[in-house]
Design a protein around this motif. Structure first.
Motif, mmCIF file in Angstrom:
data_model
loop_
_atom_site.group_PDB
_atom_site.id
_atom_site.type_symbol
_atom_site.label_atom_id
_atom_site.label_comp_id
_atom_site.label_asym_id
_atom_site.label_seq_id
_atom_site.Cartn_x
_atom_site.Cartn_y
_atom_site.Cartn_z
ATOM 1 N N TYR A 57 0.839 -1.204 0.000
ATOM 2 C CA TYR A 57 0.000 0.000 0.000
ATOM 3 C C TYR A 57 0.873 1.254 0.000
ATOM 4 O O TYR A 57 1.852 1.349 0.738
ATOM 5 C CB TYR A 57 -0.901 -0.007 1.226
ATOM 6 C CG TYR A 57 -1.673 1.284 1.458
ATOM 7 C CD1 TYR A 57 -2.925 1.474 0.896
ATOM 8 C CD2 TYR A 57 -1.143 2.297 2.254
ATOM 9 C CE1 TYR A 57 -3.642 2.650 1.108
ATOM 10 C CE2 TYR A 57 -1.839 3.476 2.461
ATOM 11 C CZ TYR A 57 -3.089 3.645 1.896
ATOM 12 O OH TYR A 57 -3.785 4.816 2.113
ATOM 13 N N PHE A 63 -0.199 1.780 -5.329
ATOM 14 C CA PHE A 63 0.553 0.760 -4.602
ATOM 15 C C PHE A 63 1.939 0.636 -5.221
ATOM 16 O O PHE A 63 2.186 1.108 -6.337
ATOM 17 C CB PHE A 63 -0.179 -0.595 -4.629
ATOM 18 C CG PHE A 63 -0.403 -1.158 -6.009
ATOM 19 C CD1 PHE A 63 0.577 -1.907 -6.657
ATOM 20 C CD2 PHE A 63 -1.612 -0.959 -6.663
ATOM 21 C CE1 PHE A 63 0.370 -2.433 -7.929
ATOM 22 C CE2 PHE A 63 -1.835 -1.479 -7.932
ATOM 23 C CZ PHE A 63 -0.846 -2.216 -8.563
ATOM 24 N N LEU A 113 -8.038 1.824 -2.238
ATOM 25 C CA LEU A 113 -7.196 0.897 -1.499
ATOM 26 C C LEU A 113 -7.213 1.239 -0.013
ATOM 27 O O LEU A 113 -7.178 2.412 0.365
ATOM 28 C CB LEU A 113 -5.757 0.945 -2.006
ATOM 29 C CG LEU A 113 -5.403 0.154 -3.263
ATOM 30 C CD1 LEU A 113 -3.915 0.287 -3.538
ATOM 31 C CD2 LEU A 113 -5.788 -1.309 -3.137
ATOM 32 N N ASN A 115 -5.251 0.775 3.727
ATOM 33 C CA ASN A 115 -3.886 0.592 4.237
ATOM 34 C C ASN A 115 -3.820 -0.754 4.960
ATOM 35 O O ASN A 115 -3.793 -0.837 6.189
ATOM 36 C CB ASN A 115 -3.515 1.737 5.175
ATOM 37 C CG ASN A 115 -2.041 1.709 5.555
ATOM 38 O OD1 ASN A 115 -1.301 0.837 5.106
ATOM 39 N ND2 ASN A 115 -1.632 2.657 6.377
#
Length: 251
Positions: A57, A63, A113, A115
């Protein structure tokens, strides 16, 4: 031998009938390579290629992956992963700075996304891979995007001028095309030919004449291709200084 795939291609020795003996190792090597391909491709859903590297991440929209693998993430390819459920993204950029490649992704305001661990990462180069939520490439917005720069502002005649869709309308970079709803009016009489047009560059703008009598709004609904950065250009023919009012909304 142990297969080199997917890091590099394997080299096999051709066999000749009546001369070479086909040994168990020859068959085992081919099976080893096939097994590696199956692991990379994975099972259903179809059209997705499993990534063997561990992804890290970096942000809600990016990423990191070890090595220079920019070629595996061309703009427009698709990415999926599992973070307490499947998530889907478009790839909008991939840049390498040793020792990692940073991949920037866009979840169309639906997915971001977390974490946390990025599980079961996959990439696809198909237009409509299995399960992808935007099979035709279009994202229909629940509410149109607007801008204070184009909400009825007054314009004069203007040559081909770029609209930075990211800065002005908040679109992600790399958009391929936009569907617009355009309102325009000019305060001149109906005898003056006023027009508004759009294009992905400065040379291929297609303009449409608008109704001008008594300053009545006319509407346009063009689908406009974007340039390589995801931006468009507009041109205006107005009857005078600041006489044409323009509204643009992106759907």
């Amino acid at each position: 031998m142990t297969t080199n795939y997917p890091n590099s291609l394997d080299a096999f020795t051709l066999k000749t009938d009546g001369i070479d003996d086909v040994m168990a190792a020859d068959i085992n090597n081919v099976q080893d390579a096939i097994a590696a391909i199956q692991v990379l491709l994975g099972g259903p859903p179809l059209g997705w290629y499993k990534l063997s590297q561990i992804l890290t991440y970096f942000s809600a929209t990016s990423f990191k992956i070890p090595g220079d693998v920019t070629a595996r993430f061309p703009v427009g390819s698709k990415f999926s992963c599992d973070q307490s459920g499947l998530k889907y993204f478009y790839v909008i950029a991939a840049t390498y700075a040793a020792p990692d490649t940073t991949v920037t992704i866009d979840g169309r305001s639906v997915y971001t996304l977390a974490n946390a661990a990025i599980g079961n990462p996959k990439v696809s180069y198909m237009k409509t891979p299995s399960g992808f939520p935007w099979p035709d490439g279009w994202t229909i917005l629940t509410a149109p995007l607007t801008s204070t720069s184009f909400d009825g502002d007054a314009f004069s005649t203007t040559g081909a001028t770029k609209i930075d869709l990211s800065a002005v309308f908040g679109l992600p970079p790399g958009v391929k095309a936009v569907y617009l709803y355009v309102l325009a009016k000019d305060s001149a009489s109906a005898t003056v030919e006023c027009s508004v047009g759009f294009a992905p560059d400065t040379t291929n703008v297609q303009s449409k004449r608008i109704a001008t009598e008594n300053g009545i709004y006319d509407s346009l609904t063009p689908t406009v291709p974007c340039d390589a950065n995801g931006d468009i250009y507009y041109v205006i023919t107005a009857s005078g200084a600041g006489t044409l009012n323009l509204v643009i909304r992106i759907f």
